[in-house]
Motif scaffolding. Structure first.
Motif, PDB file in Angstrom:
ATOM      1  N   ALA A 160     -40.741 -46.430  -5.051  1.00  0.00           N
ATOM      2  CA  ALA A 160     -40.683 -47.824  -5.490  1.00  0.00           C
ATOM      3  C   ALA A 160     -39.251 -48.344  -5.468  1.00  0.00           C
ATOM      4  O   ALA A 160     -38.988 -49.473  -5.027  1.00  0.00           O
ATOM      5  N   ALA A 161     -38.311 -47.520  -5.941  1.00  0.00           N
ATOM      6  CA  ALA A 161     -36.914 -47.940  -5.947  1.00  0.00           C
ATOM      7  C   ALA A 161     -36.390 -48.138  -4.531  1.00  0.00           C
ATOM      8  O   ALA A 161     -35.699 -49.129  -4.241  1.00  0.00           O
ATOM      9  N   LYS A 162     -36.714 -47.223  -3.639  1.00  0.00           N
ATOM     10  CA  LYS A 162     -36.208 -47.315  -2.269  1.00  0.00           C
ATOM     11  C   LYS A 162     -36.846 -48.472  -1.506  1.00  0.00           C
ATOM     12  O   LYS A 162     -36.202 -49.090  -0.644  1.00  0.00           O
ATOM     13  N   ALA A 163     -38.109 -48.772  -1.803  1.00  0.00           N
ATOM     14  CA  ALA A 163     -38.728 -49.963  -1.209  1.00  0.00           C
ATOM     15  C   ALA A 163     -38.048 -51.218  -1.723  1.00  0.00           C
ATOM     16  O   ALA A 163     -37.796 -52.170  -0.970  1.00  0.00           O
ATOM     17  N   GLY A 164     -37.727 -51.235  -3.009  1.00  0.00           N
ATOM     18  CA  GLY A 164     -37.020 -52.382  -3.580  1.00  0.00           C
ATOM     19  C   GLY A 164     -35.653 -52.566  -2.971  1.00  0.00           C
ATOM     20  O   GLY A 164     -35.193 -53.701  -2.775  1.00  0.00           O
ATOM     21  N   ILE A 165     -34.979 -51.466  -2.652  1.00  0.00           N
ATOM     22  CA  ILE A 165     -33.657 -51.551  -2.026  1.00  0.00           C
ATOM     23  C   ILE A 165     -33.750 -52.217  -0.660  1.00  0.00           C
ATOM     24  O   ILE A 165     -32.914 -53.056  -0.303  1.00  0.00           O
ATOM     25  N   ALA A 166     -34.757 -51.869   0.130  1.00  0.00           N
ATOM     26  CA  ALA A 166     -34.935 -52.520   1.434  1.00  0.00           C
ATOM     27  C   ALA A 166     -35.204 -54.008   1.257  1.00  0.00           C
ATOM     28  O   ALA A 166     -34.694 -54.841   2.018  1.00  0.00           O
ATOM     29  N   ALA A 167     -35.982 -54.360   0.241  1.00  0.00           N
ATOM     30  CA  ALA A 167     -36.261 -55.771  -0.025  1.00  0.00           C
ATOM     31  C   ALA A 167     -34.992 -56.514  -0.458  1.00  0.00           C
ATOM     32  O   ALA A 167     -34.774 -57.664  -0.070  1.00  0.00           O
ATOM     33  N   MET A 168     -34.157 -55.847  -1.258  1.00  0.00           N
ATOM     34  CA  MET A 168     -32.911 -56.477  -1.674  1.00  0.00           C
ATOM     35  C   MET A 168     -31.983 -56.696  -0.484  1.00  0.00           C
ATOM     36  O   MET A 168     -31.270 -57.703  -0.430  1.00  0.00           O
ATOM     37  N   ALA A 169     -31.977 -55.766   0.473  1.00  0.00           N
ATOM     38  CA  ALA A 169     -31.138 -55.946   1.661  1.00  0.00           C
ATOM     39  C   ALA A 169     -31.521 -57.219   2.408  1.00  0.00           C
ATOM     40  O   ALA A 169     -30.646 -57.994   2.830  1.00  0.00           O
ATOM     41  N   ARG A 170     -32.811 -57.459   2.548  1.00  0.00           N
ATOM     42  CA  ARG A 170     -33.255 -58.669   3.260  1.00  0.00           C
ATOM     43  C   ARG A 170     -32.905 -59.930   2.470  1.00  0.00           C
ATOM     44  O   ARG A 170     -32.512 -60.954   3.044  1.00  0.00           O
ATOM     45  N   THR A 171     -33.053 -59.858   1.146  1.00  0.00           N
ATOM     46  CA  THR A 171     -32.741 -61.010   0.296  1.00  0.00           C
ATOM     47  C   THR A 171     -31.251 -61.316   0.303  1.00  0.00           C
ATOM     48  O   THR A 171     -30.832 -62.475   0.477  1.00  0.00           O
ATOM     49  N   TRP A 172     -30.441 -60.294   0.122  1.00  0.00           N
ATOM     50  CA  TRP A 172     -28.989 -60.510   0.057  1.00  0.00           C
ATOM     51  C   TRP A 172     -28.406 -60.893   1.404  1.00  0.00           C
ATOM     52  O   TRP A 172     -27.392 -61.596   1.466  1.00  0.00           O
TER      53      TRP A 172
END
Length: 303
Positions: A157-169
């Protein structure tokens, strides 16, 4: 290539006292950058700084809270005058199946991986925007975050969130010339050594000094920690100035671009979908080719 050279750049690498993080820090320093090394273990920090040499400065801190993130950015500025690159590598594991995972197991992994990535990236973004010269934020994700993995609810879950944050940022920081990408590494580490199909091969390679076999390096995309560092240096460099919002995998001989989630199949029903209508058409319609899930099991060659 001059655009790969990092002389004059300053990087922070979290969780860089050992393993992949240390390999990233060493590679950035070898490319010319000054590096702030970080780990929760003071002895590991001291050993890493000694190994890297004058280009490194160490900060012992547990990643997750704002104070640690601010301290890392402050160390980069105070010791080397600026901050150009952030690599968020720090992480821990607390593997349990869902029904055995405690609140603490979940919270600690999410705190270090996901919240730690957020706090460090926020602090770095503030500094890079103040400098007004762009920057590179490199987030470390995982195949578990792309596909899920047994026993790793918290980590996946954390690593999926990190990929999502990369796209957002990548969206939010584009105007400032700051690129944000997620790296999906696969390397021989303490974690991958626990996989039965990999452990004897890794042990044998370490014993003999021979390279990993082709099936491991190419088919499984797993190699040494040093095999991952070329992508980190590339993304930190001017050569990657137009690459942002991506999830890029690397390991062994394999370099890969991960697809972002998208609609695979679409169907329409006038007036909307009832449960009965979905049940009648799903298997032959949008559900005709369901997605796979989980990291595929290794396939070593048969004798």
């Amino acid at each position: 290539m001059d655009d790969i050279e990092l002389t004059g750049k300053v990087a922070v690498v979290t969780g860089s006292g050992r393993g992949l993080g240390l390999a990233y820090a060493k590679a950035l320093a070898e490319a010319g950058a000054k590096v702030v090394v970080n780990d929760v273990d003071a002895a590991a920090v001291a050993a890493a700084v000694k190994e890297i040499g004058p280009a490194a400065f160490g900060v012992t801190a547990a990643i997750g809270d704002t104070a640690s993130a601010d301290a890392l950015v402050a160390a980069a500025v105070e010791q080397f005058g600026r901050l150009d690159v952030l690599v968020t590598n720090a992480g821990i594991l607390r593997d349990r199946v869902l029904w055995k995972m405690s609140d603490d197991d979940f919270d600690e992994v999410v705190r270090v991986h996901l919240r730690g990535t957020f706090t460090c990236a926020r602090a770095a973004a503030v500094r890079m925007r103040e400098q007004g010269e762009g920057g590179r934020i490199i987030l470390i994700s995982s195949p578990a975050g792309q596909r899920g993995n047994f026993g790793q609810t918290n980590y996946a879950a954390a690593k999926a969130g990190i990929a999502a944050m990369a796209r957002t940022w990548a969206l939010e920081l584009a105007r400032n010339g700051i690129t944000v990408n997620a790296v999906v590494p696969v390397a021989a580490t303490a974690m991958t050594r626990t996989i039965p199909a990999f452990a004897p091969v890794i042990d044998e390679a370490e014993r003999t000094g021979q390279p990993y076999p082709d099936w491991l390096r190419r088919d499984e995309g797993l190699g040494t920690v040093e095999d991952v560092t070329g992508l980190i240096v590339f993304l930190a460099s001017a050569a990657a100035k137009d690459i942002t919002g991506q999830a890029i995998g690397i390991g062994g001989d394999r370099l890969a671009l991960w697809a972002h989630p998208s609609e695979k199949a679409v169907a329409f029903a006038d007036g909307g979908w009832t449960a009965a209508a979905i049940a009648a058409s799903f298997a032959s319609g949008v559900g005709a080719d369901l997605e796979t899930y989980g990291i595929p099991a290794p396939k070593p060659p048969t004798a």
